[in-house]
Design a protein around this motif. Structure first.
Motif, PDB file in Angstrom:
ATOM      1  N   ARG A 198     -36.802 -30.548 -54.676  1.00  0.00           N
ATOM      2  CA  ARG A 198     -35.489 -29.892 -54.675  1.00  0.00           C
ATOM      3  C   ARG A 198     -34.445 -30.770 -54.016  1.00  0.00           C
ATOM      4  O   ARG A 198     -34.669 -31.311 -52.938  1.00  0.00           O
ATOM      5  N   ALA A 199     -33.306 -30.892 -54.660  1.00  0.00           N
ATOM      6  CA  ALA A 199     -32.150 -31.555 -54.046  1.00  0.00           C
ATOM      7  C   ALA A 199     -31.413 -30.489 -53.249  1.00  0.00           C
ATOM      8  O   ALA A 199     -31.214 -29.375 -53.731  1.00  0.00           O
ATOM      9  N   PRO A 200     -31.013 -30.798 -52.023  1.00  0.00           N
ATOM     10  CA  PRO A 200     -30.323 -29.784 -51.222  1.00  0.00           C
ATOM     11  C   PRO A 200     -28.950 -29.472 -51.805  1.00  0.00           C
ATOM     12  O   PRO A 200     -28.203 -30.375 -52.191  1.00  0.00           O
ATOM     13  N   PHE A 201     -28.653 -28.193 -51.912  1.00  0.00           N
ATOM     14  CA  PHE A 201     -27.313 -27.770 -52.321  1.00  0.00           C
ATOM     15  C   PHE A 201     -26.985 -26.469 -51.617  1.00  0.00           C
ATOM     16  O   PHE A 201     -27.639 -25.452 -51.838  1.00  0.00           O
ATOM     17  N   TYR A 202     -26.034 -26.544 -50.738  1.00  0.00           N
ATOM     18  CA  TYR A 202     -25.556 -25.372 -50.016  1.00  0.00           C
ATOM     19  C   TYR A 202     -24.035 -25.353 -50.147  1.00  0.00           C
ATOM     20  O   TYR A 202     -23.357 -26.247 -49.619  1.00  0.00           O
ATOM     21  N   PRO A 203     -23.477 -24.387 -50.874  1.00  0.00           N
ATOM     22  CA  PRO A 203     -22.023 -24.343 -51.055  1.00  0.00           C
ATOM     23  C   PRO A 203     -21.291 -24.424 -49.715  1.00  0.00           C
ATOM     24  O   PRO A 203     -21.698 -23.824 -48.724  1.00  0.00           O
ATOM     25  N   ARG A 204     -20.250 -25.223 -49.685  1.00  0.00           N
ATOM     26  CA  ARG A 204     -19.382 -25.433 -48.528  1.00  0.00           C
ATOM     27  C   ARG A 204     -20.043 -26.221 -47.394  1.00  0.00           C
ATOM     28  O   ARG A 204     -19.472 -26.327 -46.328  1.00  0.00           O
ATOM     29  N   ASP A 205     -21.248 -26.732 -47.617  1.00  0.00           N
ATOM     30  CA  ASP A 205     -21.882 -27.582 -46.612  1.00  0.00           C
ATOM     31  C   ASP A 205     -22.019 -28.983 -47.210  1.00  0.00           C
ATOM     32  O   ASP A 205     -23.050 -29.350 -47.770  1.00  0.00           O
ATOM     33  N   VAL A 206     -20.954 -29.755 -47.085  1.00  0.00           N
ATOM     34  CA  VAL A 206     -20.895 -31.078 -47.695  1.00  0.00           C
ATOM     35  C   VAL A 206     -21.926 -32.019 -47.082  1.00  0.00           C
ATOM     36  O   VAL A 206     -22.570 -32.797 -47.792  1.00  0.00           O
ATOM     37  N   ALA A 207     -22.123 -31.959 -45.784  1.00  0.00           N
ATOM     38  CA  ALA A 207     -23.044 -32.882 -45.110  1.00  0.00           C
ATOM     39  C   ALA A 207     -24.462 -32.758 -45.655  1.00  0.00           C
ATOM     40  O   ALA A 207     -25.125 -33.764 -45.933  1.00  0.00           O
TER      41      ALA A 207
END
Length: 147
Positions: free
Chosen positions: A94-103
Motif C-alpha cells: 500500500r502507498a500511504p494516502f491520507y487526505p490533507r497530510d502531505v508529509a
C-alpha cells in the motif's frame, strides 16, 4: 485477474516500484527520470527442506503455481496458492494516502502486509504434502549484474 505489470507510486512522490511478473523483476523508477533499475524481489515461503517458493518477481526461487493480482488506487495485492503444499500466500503493498497530510502521503515508503493461510485443497486439487512449518522470506536486492 492474471498478473500484469503494474506500478505502485506515492502521490506527488518520485519513488515508485513497477511489478513485472513476466520479466520476473521489480523495477525501481523515479518519475520523470525514465531510468528503471531492475531489482529482484524474493517474497514467499521457505520450507524445512530449504525449497523456496515466491511471487513471480525473482529468478532466484520457484514461483507459486497460481498467482492472482488485485489492484486499488493505492494498493497492489498478490494472492498465491500452492495446492500441493496446501498454502495460500498473500502480499499487499500500500502507498500511504491520507487526505490533507502531505508529509505522509508523499513519503517514499510503502506498507507491506504478508499473510500465510493453510488450505485443505484448491480447485478440486488435494493437498499432497502439506507444509507444516516454514519461514517467510522478504528480500529486495539489485538484479544480477546490476549495481
Amino acid at each position: 485477474m492474471h498478473p500484469i505489470a503494474d506500478a505502485a507510486a506515492t502521490l506527488g512522490g518520485r519513488f515508485n516500484l513497477i511489478f513485472h511478473p513476466h520479466d520476473r523483476r521489480v523495477y525501481q523508477n523515479a518519475f520523470g527520470a525514465f531510468r528503471e533499475r531492475p531489482l529482484e524481489l524474493t517474497v514467499g515461503l521457505k520450507g524445512p527442506d530449504g525449497k523456496l517458493w515466491s511471487l513471480p518477481f525473482s529468478g532466484q526461487a520457484e514461483a507459486f503455481p497460481f498467482v492472482e493480482q488485485f489492484d486499488t488506487l493505492t494498493s497492489l495485492r498478490y494472492r498465491a496458492v500452492h495446492p500441493g503444499l496446501g498454502i495460500e500466500f498473500t502480499m499487499r503493498l500500500r502507498a500511504p494516502f491520507y487526505p490533507r497530510d502531505v508529509a505522509i502521503s508523499t513519503s517514499p515508503l510503502y506498507f507491506v502486509d504478508l499473510r500465510v493461510r493453510r488450505l485443505e485443497g484448491f480447485r478440486q486439487m488435494e493437498c499432497e504434502t502439506p507444509l507444516n512449518r516454514g519461514q517467510i522470506v522478504f528480500e529486495l536486492s539489485p538484479a544480477d549484474g546490476v549495481e
